[in-house]
Design an enzyme around this catalytic site. Structure first.
Site, PDB file in Angstrom:
ATOM      1  N   ARG A  56       0.834  -1.197   0.000  1.00 60.49           N
ATOM      2  CA  ARG A  56       0.000   0.000   0.000  1.00 60.49           C
ATOM      3  C   ARG A  56       0.871   1.251   0.000  1.00 60.49           C
ATOM      4  NH1 ARG A  56      -2.182   1.444   3.931  1.00 60.49           N
ATOM      5  NH2 ARG A  56      -1.232   0.110   5.510  1.00 60.49           N
ATOM      6  N   LYS A 197      -8.534  -2.564   0.516  1.00 59.75           N
ATOM      7  CA  LYS A 197      -8.548  -1.651   1.647  1.00 59.75           C
ATOM      8  C   LYS A 197      -9.380  -0.399   1.386  1.00 59.75           C
ATOM      9  CE  LYS A 197      -6.156  -4.027   4.565  1.00 59.75           C
ATOM     10  NZ  LYS A 197      -6.862  -4.670   5.708  1.00 59.75           N
ATOM     11  N   HIS A 216     -10.513  -4.173  12.111  1.00 56.88           N
ATOM     12  CA  HIS A 216      -9.403  -4.777  11.378  1.00 56.88           C
ATOM     13  C   HIS A 216      -8.915  -5.958  12.198  1.00 56.88           C
ATOM     14  CE1 HIS A 216      -5.093  -4.468   9.637  1.00 56.88           C
ATOM     15  NE2 HIS A 216      -5.855  -5.203   8.849  1.00 56.88           N
ATOM     16  N   SER A 234       0.446  -6.055  10.949  1.00 49.84           N
ATOM     17  CA  SER A 234       1.163  -7.002  10.101  1.00 49.84           C
ATOM     18  C   SER A 234       2.332  -7.626  10.860  1.00 49.84           C
ATOM     19  CB  SER A 234       1.670  -6.284   8.849  1.00 49.84           C
ATOM     20  OG  SER A 234       2.383  -7.162   8.012  1.00 49.84           O
ATOM     21  N   LYS A 238      -1.929 -12.585  13.128  1.00 52.77           N
ATOM     22  CA  LYS A 238      -3.392 -12.522  13.063  1.00 52.77           C
ATOM     23  C   LYS A 238      -3.971 -13.592  12.131  1.00 52.77           C
ATOM     24  CE  LYS A 238      -4.745  -8.666  11.257  1.00 52.77           C
ATOM     25  NZ  LYS A 238      -5.230  -8.922   9.879  1.00 52.77           N
ATOM     26  N   THR A 239      -3.422 -13.703  10.926  1.00 57.17           N
ATOM     27  CA  THR A 239      -3.926 -14.682   9.963  1.00 57.17           C
ATOM     28  C   THR A 239      -3.553 -16.103  10.378  1.00 57.17           C
ATOM     29  OG1 THR A 239      -3.832 -13.089   8.139  1.00 57.17           O
ATOM     30  CG2 THR A 239      -3.836 -15.418   7.549  1.00 57.17           C
ATOM     31  N   ASP A 253      -9.426 -10.896   8.120  1.00 54.34           N
ATOM     32  CA  ASP A 253      -8.908  -9.522   8.137  1.00 54.34           C
ATOM     33  C   ASP A 253      -9.911  -8.430   8.511  1.00 54.34           C
ATOM     34  OD1 ASP A 253      -6.570  -7.885   7.698  1.00 54.34           O
ATOM     35  OD2 ASP A 253      -7.525  -7.136   5.892  1.00 54.34           O
ATOM     36  N   ARG A 318       1.967 -11.878  -1.370  1.00 54.99           N
ATOM     37  CA  ARG A 318       0.574 -12.069  -0.944  1.00 54.99           C
ATOM     38  C   ARG A 318      -0.139 -13.110  -1.798  1.00 54.99           C
ATOM     39  NH1 ARG A 318      -1.618  -9.387   3.718  1.00 54.99           N
ATOM     40  NH2 ARG A 318      -0.209  -7.656   4.180  1.00 54.99           N
TER      41      ARG A 318
END
Length: 526
Positions: A56, A197, A216, A234, A238-239, A253, A318
């Site tokens: 991003r 996003k 988020h 990041s 989390k994932t 997410d 990704r």
């Protein structure tokens, strides 16, 4: 002329080339290959390169400052204003650029709960980006498509570049949200995460008006029907932690928390691939197959085998795939009010407790803080660990003042009695380079204990500086690592490091205004 063509004309997209609406994943993959946009990896995924922008571009994100947004948006470094005049000029040039060009259109929704769904339309210059949108957002049934009326449109034209001197941008790349015209325009960057996003940013603006907290975070459900949320920036896990083989995945997410429960905002996952292995993340590994888009992953030139350990192009490799590629995805992607909430932080200073329980005021304080660490080598110019704070664990996507979201969180915690824990997935026994990273085995054990309720009746002791309540024992975790200070050879050095991090917390929190005294005082001691 098709209905889609007429609708595109109504927003200024006239005299376009062929328009391809709502193609299947196979058709979009074929189109991308035929147009030379990507190649097939050995696992069937479509591999693409995003060029200059491999992540991003927060400095290039704008919101149009007009009558609707002028007094509602939290303007500043994150939410940069663009004048209506500059938007109109940029949009006119964008619509001229797409004339005679082939376009790919996806009609779908954001929000798995029909009561809060936002019908969207994604218009892409590139077939692979439209495949990405199709897999990441919620795909309507054929009957739903017949009555689909987009309430927000995203136009992604990577080949069109802005002129900073005349368009009011900071570079050739731009992401501009116009809430009055219900438009998002993206140009100068091929990174597909900007599409994802930008829709999340829109939902973060519209959902609070419906008494829905946009978050988020990732979410899953246990065999007992108890749902959980995982907040974290990041690199915090989390994932990884939400992809639990013993629990159903709601989403990885973006979620909403309404008076009815939680729901996924998306219909797919966007997982980081760097250092991905079947051993540690088998669910994500197996999800990357035909229909998946992988960005900037290095492939063997002959076998097309992905090398997930290669970060030559970027550490931010990704994979975008539909949530049904996960073996235990919840259908539909909704759940009851969360029984447990996990704040994840990768503390590179080695001072935060491995796991601690938070009361409501502490939850609001650490939610507003959104702390983790950046490590040396992850960004140019970083030579030692740096404390990073991102309000609500997602400041770049939050158009409203952070207190709006924090207040909603506090109200929902009070009303639903959810337990909140903070889990450190970073370092213990010393800072990065001296101590060691918490093992994934122990992190999973702590999370499991929090979600199962095993920590509900544990004995706790307060951290002397951060005031967080640390359990004295946790199933599957050695008791001696639960107190971070005891793991340092030099206890006075630990105290200095802890006080230094606490000071960073206080300095960061000073920027928040209109905070209740009990929330402000819930942070670390001076």
């Amino acid at each position: 002329m098709t209905d889609t063509s007429s609708e595109l004309q109504s927003i200024g997209l006239r005299n376009t080339g062929p328009i391809h609406s709502n193609l299947s994943a196979a058709q979009l993959t074929e189109a991308s290959l035929a147009r030379g946009e990507g190649v097939l990896a050995s696992n069937g995924a479509l591999r693409v390169a995003t060029g200059k922008y491999t992540g991003r571009s927060p400095d290039d994100r704008f919101i149009v400052d007009d009558a609707e947004t002028h007094s509602t948006v939290d303007w500043g470094e994150v939410n940069k204003p663009m004048s209506e005049e500059n938007f109109d000029q940029l949009y006119d040039r964008l619509t001229a650029y797409v004339q005679k060009r082939e376009l790919f259109v996806f009609d779908g929704c954001a929000g798995a709960d029909p009561r809060y769904q936002l019908p969207i339309r994604i218009i892409c210059e590139l077939a692979w980006q439209n495949l990405f949108a199709r897999q990441l957002f919620i795909r309507p049934t054929p009957s739903q498509l017949e009555s689909h009326k987009p309430e927000f449109t995203v136009i992604a034209a990577p080949g069109f570049e802005a002129n900073p001197l005349t368009d009011g941008t900071n570079s050739e790349a731009f992401v501009v949200v116009n809430f009055s015209k219900r438009l998002v325009i993206i140009g100068g960057t091929s990174y597909a995460g900007e599409i994802k996003k930008s829709v999340f940013s829109v939902m973060n603006y519209v959902l609070p008006a419906a008494n829905v907290l946009p978050m988020h975070c990732s979410a899953n459900i246990g065999p007992d029907g108890r749902s959980a949320l995982f907040f974290g920036l990041s690199g915090t896990g989390k994932t990884t932690l939400s992809a639990d083989p013993d629990r159903q995945l709601i989403g990885d997410d973006e979620h909403g928390w309404s008076e009815h429960g939680i729901f996924n905002i998306e219909g797919g996952c966007y997982a980081k691939c760097i250092n991905l292995s079947r051993e540690h993340e088998p669910q994500i590994w197996d999800a990357i197959r035909f229909g998946t888009v992988i960005e900037n992953v290095t492939l063997d030139p002959e076998t097309r085998l992905p090398d997930y350990d290669d970060g030559t192009i970027t550490e931010n490799t990704r994979a975008g795939y539909p949530i049904e590629h996960m073996p235990k995805a919840a259908e539909p992607s909704i759940g009851d009010h969360p029984s447990a909430i996990i704040f994840l932080t990768a503390d590179a200073f080695g001072v935060m407790p491995l796991i601690s329980r938070l009361d409501t005021n502490q939850a609001m304080y650490y939610f507003l803080s959104g702390y983790t660490s950046k490590l040396a080598g992850t960004e140019r110019g970083i030579v030692e660990p740096e404390a990073t704070f991102s309000a609500c664990f997602g400041a770049p996507f939050m158009p409203l003042p952070p207190m709006t979201y924090a207040t909603m969180l506090g109200e929902k915690l009070t009303r639903n009695g959810s337990s909140v824990y903070m889990v450190n997935t970073g370092w213990i026994g010393g800072q990065y380079g001296v101590g060691r990273r918490v093992s994934l085995k122990h992190t999973r054990a702590m999370v499991s204990a929090a979600l199962s309720g095993a920590l509900d009746h544990a004995s706790y002791q307060p951290h002397p500086i951060f005031k967080l309540m640390m359990p004295t024992e946790c199933p599957g975790v050695p008791c001696e690592i639960l107190d971070p200070r005891g793991l340092w050879k030099d206890r006075e050095a630990y105290d200095r490091a802890a006080h230094a991090l606490a000071a960073r917390f206080r300095d960061n929190f000073a920027r928040f205004h209109d905070v209740l005294p009990e929330v402000a005082s819930a942070g670390p001691r001076a």
